[in-house]
Design an enzyme around this catalytic site. Structure first.
Site, PDB file in Angstrom:
ATOM      1  N   HIS A  68       0.815  -1.217   0.000  1.00  0.00           N
ATOM      2  CA  HIS A  68       0.000   0.000   0.000  1.00  0.00           C
ATOM      3  C   HIS A  68       0.849   1.267   0.000  1.00  0.00           C
ATOM      4  O   HIS A  68       0.346   2.357  -0.274  1.00  0.00           O
ATOM      5  CB  HIS A  68      -0.997   0.006   1.173  1.00  0.00           C
ATOM      6  CG  HIS A  68      -0.408   0.269   2.518  1.00  0.00           C
ATOM      7  ND1 HIS A  68      -0.162  -0.713   3.458  1.00  0.00           N
ATOM      8  CD2 HIS A  68      -0.032   1.430   3.098  1.00  0.00           C
ATOM      9  CE1 HIS A  68       0.330  -0.169   4.547  1.00  0.00           C
ATOM     10  NE2 HIS A  68       0.421   1.139   4.367  1.00  0.00           N
ATOM     11  N   ASP A 112      -0.286  -7.608   1.313  1.00  0.00           N
ATOM     12  CA  ASP A 112       0.220  -6.236   1.433  1.00  0.00           C
ATOM     13  C   ASP A 112       1.743  -6.260   1.582  1.00  0.00           C
ATOM     14  O   ASP A 112       2.288  -6.018   2.656  1.00  0.00           O
ATOM     15  CB  ASP A 112      -0.433  -5.551   2.638  1.00  0.00           C
ATOM     16  CG  ASP A 112      -0.127  -4.059   2.690  1.00  0.00           C
ATOM     17  OD1 ASP A 112       0.411  -3.525   1.700  1.00  0.00           O
ATOM     18  OD2 ASP A 112      -0.422  -3.436   3.736  1.00  0.00           O
ATOM     19  N   SER A 209       4.271   2.327   8.098  1.00  0.00           N
ATOM     20  CA  SER A 209       3.928   1.331   7.083  1.00  0.00           C
ATOM     21  C   SER A 209       5.176   0.810   6.382  1.00  0.00           C
ATOM     22  O   SER A 209       6.077   1.579   6.053  1.00  0.00           O
ATOM     23  CB  SER A 209       3.016   1.945   6.016  1.00  0.00           C
ATOM     24  OG  SER A 209       1.711   2.101   6.486  1.00  0.00           O
ATOM     25  N   GLY A 210       5.202  -0.501   6.159  1.00  0.00           N
ATOM     26  CA  GLY A 210       6.309  -1.095   5.426  1.00  0.00           C
ATOM     27  C   GLY A 210       7.499  -1.464   6.277  1.00  0.00           C
ATOM     28  O   GLY A 210       8.388  -2.180   5.825  1.00  0.00           O
TER      29      GLY A 210
END
Length: 256
Positions: A68, A112, A209-210
């Site tokens: 994402h 994801d 995120s990530g």
């Protein structure tokens, strides 16, 4: 055949319940990471040189992150510094190409995960190192202590910071995790790990995120999404389970 409305329902629920992926934020109740630790951390940045997501170096020419994060068009990664105010563009910034998992459509559908191909190999040394990936079938015991790291806010609607932060989180039992999310009428995707954000305020927030969930020295998970507010103790934080995608990761890196 799945009805279009039903197919889109998980996304609708995520929006209505205020659930979010972790763009633009930082670790909740974290501490600064010493300069000689977590040297695999990568800051994904856009053309303006702004941090948009985290990631981690798994080979000299590949960074692993969340699919994402592609929404914010990362064009480069910064390696070799925990302080984003101290970036030598010539030495630390490397251009990247994105490779999302082919089955990814949105965070509620799972998959994801994304690889970033570096335009040149990172030079390993005192400031840059690789992180180990778990083997296929890797299992983590419930309540095992892991660590999550990133750059960004320290609280919901707070301010971002430039220095890498990390905090300890405990693995949440899958049945408990699914039960807690079911209360909000959200069905969790397959191949995930739940950790932190449940009966504790430790966890990740927007912008993490990530980043990696590190368990026993291996990057077991990738930061995916959390609940309504950062540090909300009512719903566990959700990570993509890296061991479930070892085959895909291996194939992409082999082709490149």
């Amino acid at each position: 055949m799945m009805h279009p409305l039903r197919k889109c329902l998980p996304v609708y629920l995520l929006i209505c319940l205020g659930l979010h992926h972790a763009l633009g934020s930082e670790i909740i109740h974290g501490q600064k990471v010493p300069e000689n630790q977590m040297l695999y951390m990568a800051s994904l940045q856009n053309d303006a040189g702004k941090h948009v997501c985290g990631g981690f170096l798994i080979r000299e020419d590949f960074v692993l992150t969340a699919a994402h994060c592609a929404k914010w068009s990362p064009t480069s990664v910064v390696l070799g510094t925990h302080n984003l105010r101290k970036v030598d563009n010539n030495a630390m910034r490397i251009r990247v190409d994105t490779c999302k998992h082919p089955s990814y459509t949105n965070i509620s559908s799972g998959h994801d995960i994304m690889l970033l191909k570096l335009s040149k190999k990172a030079k390993l040394g005192k400031k840059v190192q690789l992180v180990q990936l778990p083997k296929s079938g890797f299992k983590i015991k419930n309540n095992a202590k892991c660590r999550v790291a990133g750059w960004g806010y320290t609280k919901t609607a707070g301010n971002s910071v430039d220095e890498l932060q990390a905090t300890d989180v405990k693995i949440v039992n899958q049945k408990t995790c699914k039960k807690e999310w079911k209360i909000g009428k959200v069905k969790l995707p397959a191949n995930i790990i739940c950790a932190g954000g449940f009966k504790t305020t430790n966890g990740f927030c927007k912008g993490d995120s990530g980043g990696p969930l590190v368990c026993g020295g291996a990057a077991a998970g990738v930061v995916s999404f959390s609940g309504r507010r950062c540090g909300d103790p009512r719903s566990p934080d959700v990570y993509t389970r890296v061991s479930s995608f070892r085959g895909w990761i291996r194939n992409v890196m082999r082709r490149n």
